[in-house]
Design a protein around this motif. Structure first.
Motif, PDB file in Angstrom:
ATOM      1  N   PHE A 170       0.824  -1.209   0.000  1.00 25.08           N
ATOM      2  CA  PHE A 170       0.000   0.000   0.000  1.00 25.08           C
ATOM      3  C   PHE A 170       0.862   1.265   0.000  1.00 25.08           C
ATOM      4  O   PHE A 170       0.529   2.268  -0.654  1.00 25.08           O
TER       5      PHE A 170
ATOM      6  N   ILE B 187       2.123   2.044  -3.367  1.00 23.18           N
ATOM      7  CA  ILE B 187       1.084   2.620  -4.223  1.00 23.18           C
ATOM      8  C   ILE B 187       0.831   4.084  -3.877  1.00 23.18           C
ATOM      9  O   ILE B 187       0.703   4.935  -4.766  1.00 23.18           O
TER      10      ILE B 187
ATOM     11  N   THR C 236      -4.657   9.100  -7.058  1.00 27.91           N
ATOM     12  CA  THR C 236      -5.373   8.210  -7.964  1.00 27.91           C
ATOM     13  C   THR C 236      -6.363   7.389  -7.129  1.00 27.91           C
ATOM     14  O   THR C 236      -6.306   7.393  -5.892  1.00 27.91           O
TER      15      THR C 236
ATOM     16  N   GLU D 231      -6.507   4.167  -6.803  1.00 29.52           N
ATOM     17  CA  GLU D 231      -5.775   3.139  -6.059  1.00 29.52           C
ATOM     18  C   GLU D 231      -5.059   3.745  -4.860  1.00 29.52           C
ATOM     19  O   GLU D 231      -5.037   3.157  -3.768  1.00 29.52           O
TER      20      GLU D 231
ATOM     21  N   LEU E 293      -7.560   4.553  -2.056  1.00 28.99           N
ATOM     22  CA  LEU E 293      -7.955   3.321  -1.365  1.00 28.99           C
ATOM     23  C   LEU E 293      -6.833   2.839  -0.446  1.00 28.99           C
ATOM     24  O   LEU E 293      -7.086   2.406   0.690  1.00 28.99           O
ATOM     25  N   ALA E 294      -5.594   2.925  -0.914  1.00 21.85           N
ATOM     26  CA  ALA E 294      -4.459   2.506  -0.103  1.00 21.85           C
ATOM     27  C   ALA E 294      -4.344   3.353   1.159  1.00 21.85           C
ATOM     28  O   ALA E 294      -4.107   2.820   2.253  1.00 21.85           O
TER      29      ALA E 294
END
Length: 295
Positions: A22, A25, A206, A208, A211-212
């Motif tokens: 995570f 990312i 972004t 992703e 969410l991370a």
């Protein structure tokens, strides 16, 4: 050590092992300081909401300076350092270096006369490092200046976690785990507030990355920090930090399940060595109770 304590260590390792992918990312999208600030703010909000729900009181004003030091060592500094390393190092490298936490905790506890430095624990650390090396087979990385600095950052973060665990153990003598966890994350958010604000213009979030950050803040930081504080109240700091030895094990597992990274029978010896090392450091023996009952 009771079986439930050992189970909680495995839970911590499983979820903290997921934090390194995570970070890889989210760190490029939010920056090391921005990611750390957002992560702390989310964790503080979640823990404060839980405190409000259960009606728990915040620590007294006189306790906040010590809790702020605790938050600096176990939250703010390690987060920034691992985030910075995540811009350069693969997640597996960071997980491997994070496995040095029990060693720093063990040495720090011995230096502060908190725990005895026994041959069993030293053997456990050595066995754990061998197991980690067998588990994570990483390709060659050019040892340039950036890589060396990133590795040093991970090692420094691990030292913060290891020494900070001793302070966490002391804090648990006078504070409730939930209140101390919430206060520590509030303090860490305050420490990182200005760097977070300065990082906003450069952020490129972004889906992703968002969410991370959400998972890092609510689960691996907020809830799992609370679990670790509760665990520290019941077992020695060195034993509690031994969860770091199992983090690479779960990193390999998550990679195999969700990223289709190879998982082979050749990894089994490393996994068994890591579990054996954790048992040596924690003193957990699943056969002890059975023998006691048999006798």
């Amino acid at each position: 050590m009771h079986a439930r304590h050992f189970g909680q260590l495995i839970l911590l390792s499983a979820l903290w092992g997921a934090s390194f992918p995570f970070i890889r990312i989210a760190s490029p999208a939010f920056g090391p300081w921005g990611l750390a600030g957002l992560r702390c703010a989310l964790a503080a909000a979640v823990l404060a909401a839980i405190m409000r729900t259960v009606g728990e009181q915040w620590p007294p004003r006189a306790a906040w300076p010590r809790l702020a030091l605790l938050s600096l060592l176990t939250i703010a500094l390690p987060f920034v350092l691992f985030n910075a390393a995540g811009l350069v190092l693969p997640a597996g490298y960071s997980a491997i270096l994070n496995a040095t936490v029990p060693l720093f905790s063990m040495l720090g506890a011995a230096a502060m006369s908190e725990e005895r430095l026994t041959a069993r624990r030293l053997a456990g650390c050595l066995l754990g490092f061998i197991g980690v090396a067998l588990l994570v087979r990483l390709g060659p990385v050019d040892a340039g200046t950036g890589v060396v600095l990133a590795a040093l950052a991970c090692t420094a973060a691990s030292a913060c976690y290891g020494v900070g665990a001793i302070l966490m153990k002391r804090a648990m003598l006078t504070h409730q785990p939930l209140a101390a966890s919430a206060a520590a994350h509030v303090a860490a958010t305050a420490i990182l507030l200005v760097p977070l604000g300065l990082s906003v213009p450069a952020m490129r979030p972004t889906a992703e990355a968002v969410l991370a950050v959400a998972v890092l803040g609510t689960v691996t930081s907020g809830l799992m920090y609370w679990v670790s504080m509760r665990l520290l109240r019941e077992i020695p700091a060195t034993a509690a930090t031994s969860s770091a030895l199992m983090i690479p094990l779960f990193g390999v597992t998550w990679g195999g399940l969700f990223l289709r990274e190879p998982v082979t029978l050749g990894m089994l010896p490393g996994a068994l060595l890591v579990l054996a090392a954790t048992a040596l450091i924690t003193g957990f023996n699943p056969l002890r109770r059975r023998r006691g009952r048999a006798g």
